[in-house]
Design an enzyme around this catalytic site. Structure first.
Site, PDB file in Angstrom:
ATOM      1  N   ARG A  27      28.155  -6.296 -30.251  1.00  0.00           N
ATOM      2  CA  ARG A  27      27.890  -4.850 -30.362  1.00  0.00           C
ATOM      3  C   ARG A  27      28.638  -4.045 -29.305  1.00  0.00           C
ATOM      4  NH1 ARG A  27      23.036  -3.404 -33.393  1.00  0.00           N
ATOM      5  NH2 ARG A  27      23.414  -4.605 -35.257  1.00  0.00           N
ATOM      6  N   ARG A  31      26.475   2.608 -30.203  1.00  0.00           N
ATOM      7  CA  ARG A  31      25.997   3.960 -29.868  1.00  0.00           C
ATOM      8  C   ARG A  31      25.907   4.268 -28.382  1.00  0.00           C
ATOM      9  NH1 ARG A  31      21.198   2.953 -33.859  1.00  0.00           N
ATOM     10  NH2 ARG A  31      21.818   0.915 -33.079  1.00  0.00           N
ATOM     11  N   ARG A  40      31.119   8.383 -35.255  1.00  0.00           N
ATOM     12  CA  ARG A  40      30.042   8.260 -36.236  1.00  0.00           C
ATOM     13  C   ARG A  40      29.695   9.642 -36.797  1.00  0.00           C
ATOM     14  NH1 ARG A  40      24.825   7.997 -37.629  1.00  0.00           N
ATOM     15  NH2 ARG A  40      23.926   5.989 -38.208  1.00  0.00           N
ATOM     16  N   ASP A  77      29.496  -4.507 -40.698  1.00  0.00           N
ATOM     17  CA  ASP A  77      28.116  -4.991 -40.578  1.00  0.00           C
ATOM     18  C   ASP A  77      27.982  -6.287 -41.374  1.00  0.00           C
ATOM     19  OD1 ASP A  77      25.429  -3.960 -39.419  1.00  0.00           O
ATOM     20  OD2 ASP A  77      24.921  -4.868 -41.341  1.00  0.00           O
ATOM     21  N   TYR A 153      17.061 -10.601 -45.208  1.00  0.00           N
ATOM     22  CA  TYR A 153      17.131  -9.148 -45.428  1.00  0.00           C
ATOM     23  C   TYR A 153      17.005  -8.796 -46.910  1.00  0.00           C
ATOM     24  CZ  TYR A 153      18.266  -7.760 -40.672  1.00  0.00           C
ATOM     25  OH  TYR A 153      18.191  -7.504 -39.332  1.00  0.00           O
TER      26      TYR A 153
END
Ligand code: CP3
Length: 346
Positions: A27, A31, A40, A77, A153
């Site tokens: 990562r 952010r 973004r 992702d 998921y």
């Protein structure tokens, strides 16, 4: 190796001599970086962001420019390829991925479409774009999610603390669940081969939820499809990194997967990892990411402790045991990279 200016990461993956320990961070483009947040914003949302080749290339190369890491991981992702087989989902602010059509019964597995790499052509373009933008300065890592993590998921429909819906499905319908894992393995072989053909210098398989299984269930469900993927990859120099979160209970099983590098979290001692690998594969990790909330002198000590556990031998890639978090300070992340690069000089 392969016309790269800095190939430390690849040499460490193959346990060839290195002048210092290479470092990249899971990562690393996220952010916590104001520059990421600006990209973004421009993209409008996470899915429109990772489908936008130009913006994704910019995001991928931010950590090279701002942190000086030794490898790039493409901005994407683990759920990206699932759209191609018919899964519909969105990412919600503060909540993560939410599926509109989660797998609810064994019949739903039969309805999945075959994977088509043309549906993810943009991932190949991002890899090519990164290699061009960085002028082959450092290696580019491609990635995918492991079949068990993706299946969790797809059934759960969203992120969860215990994935109880997904695991109950696995216990009630073990054959159907294995069929799903096998379909995903076939998809991921094609997806990762596509990334390697597009110019990825390494690929990482993220099994973020495999560690939530008992050792028996890990051996029965999570591990076989990973072995199948690793066997199915067509590669030349490109190493495969197999990362599992929460692997301490079955590390001995994990390291039979056939990968070149094993990525571990902070709940296993790196000297134990080294002893068990016994020179047969490399290791990646394993600083607790939460250390980055501490003061700089603590960060330095904890990083040096990890370097000391491995010692001066090659075969270690410094990383965190899991991803960076959105409220971390860029300055401290940059400090960690610098400390590892300075303190690990041979
Ligand atoms: O490591 C990297 O920088 C490469 C890019 C990458 C992302 N996700 C970007 C991302 C990688 C390798 C992943 C993997 C991933 N995605 C995993 C496995 C690794 C892990 O962390 O355990 C999982 C489980 C996912 C699924 C996922 N994606 C979740 C649960 C979330 C929401 C949680 C969160 O952090 O918001 C995402 C979103 C996501 N993936 C973001 C990024 C940068 C945040 C998107 C944003 O809001 O800007």
């Amino acid at each position: 190796m392969k016309d790269l200016k800095n190939d430390l990461f690849l040499r460490a993956c193959h346990r060839q001599p290195v002048e210092r320990t290479p470092i990249w961070l899971m990562r690393q483009a996220g952010r916590y970086m104001p520059e990421y947040r600006a990209l973004r914003e421009k993209a409008g949302g996470f899915v429109t962001f990772y489908k936008d080749v130009k913006l994704s290339v910019e995001a991928t190369i931010l950590p090279r420019k701002l942190l000086g890491v030794d490898a790039s991981i493409i901005f994407s992702d683990i759920l990206t390829p699932l759209e191609s087989i018919g899964m519909k989902f969105e990412f919600r602010e503060g909540e993560g991925p939410v599926f509109f059509n989660p797998i609810q019964s064994p019949d739903d597995i039969l309805k999945l479409r075959p994977f088509n790499r043309q549906d993810v052509y943009y991932v190949g373009e991002i890899i090519k774009g990164v290699n061009q933008a960085l002028n082959r300065e450092i290696p580019t890592i491609g990635f995918c999610g492991a079949p068990f993590t993706l299946a969790a998921y797809m059934i759960e429909g969203r992120t969860s603390r215990d994935f109880k819906k997904a695991k109950a499905f696995m216990y009630n319908h073990p054959d159907a669940f294995k069929e799903l894992l096998d379909k995903l393995a076939d998809m991921l072989i094609d997806y990762l081969n596509f990334q390697i053909e597009s110019g990825a210098d390494a690929v990482q398989i993220f099994d973020s939820w495999g560690g939530y299984l008992s050792p028996d269930d890990y051996r029965e469900f999570a591990l076989p499809p990973i072995k199948k993927i690793i066997k199915g990859l067509k590669r030349d120099y490109q190493p495969i990194i197999h990362f599992t979160k929460g692997v301490a209970g079955f590390f001995d099983d994990m390291i039979t997967s056939g990968a070149d590098v094993y990525g571990v979290d902070w709940m296993i001692d790196l000297s134990v990892v080294k002893e068990k690998l016994a020179g047969r594969a490399a290791a990646q990790g394993n600083l607790d990411p939460v250390v980055l909330y501490a003061d700089k002198d603590v960060i330095k000590q904890k990083a040096v402790d990890i370097l000391n556990k491995w010692g001066k031998d090659t075969g270690h890639i410094f990383n965190l045991g899991h991803g960076l978090m959105p409220d971390m300070e860029v300055e401290k992340v940059r400090y960690l990279v610098k400390v590892v690069q300075e303190e690990s000089v041979r």
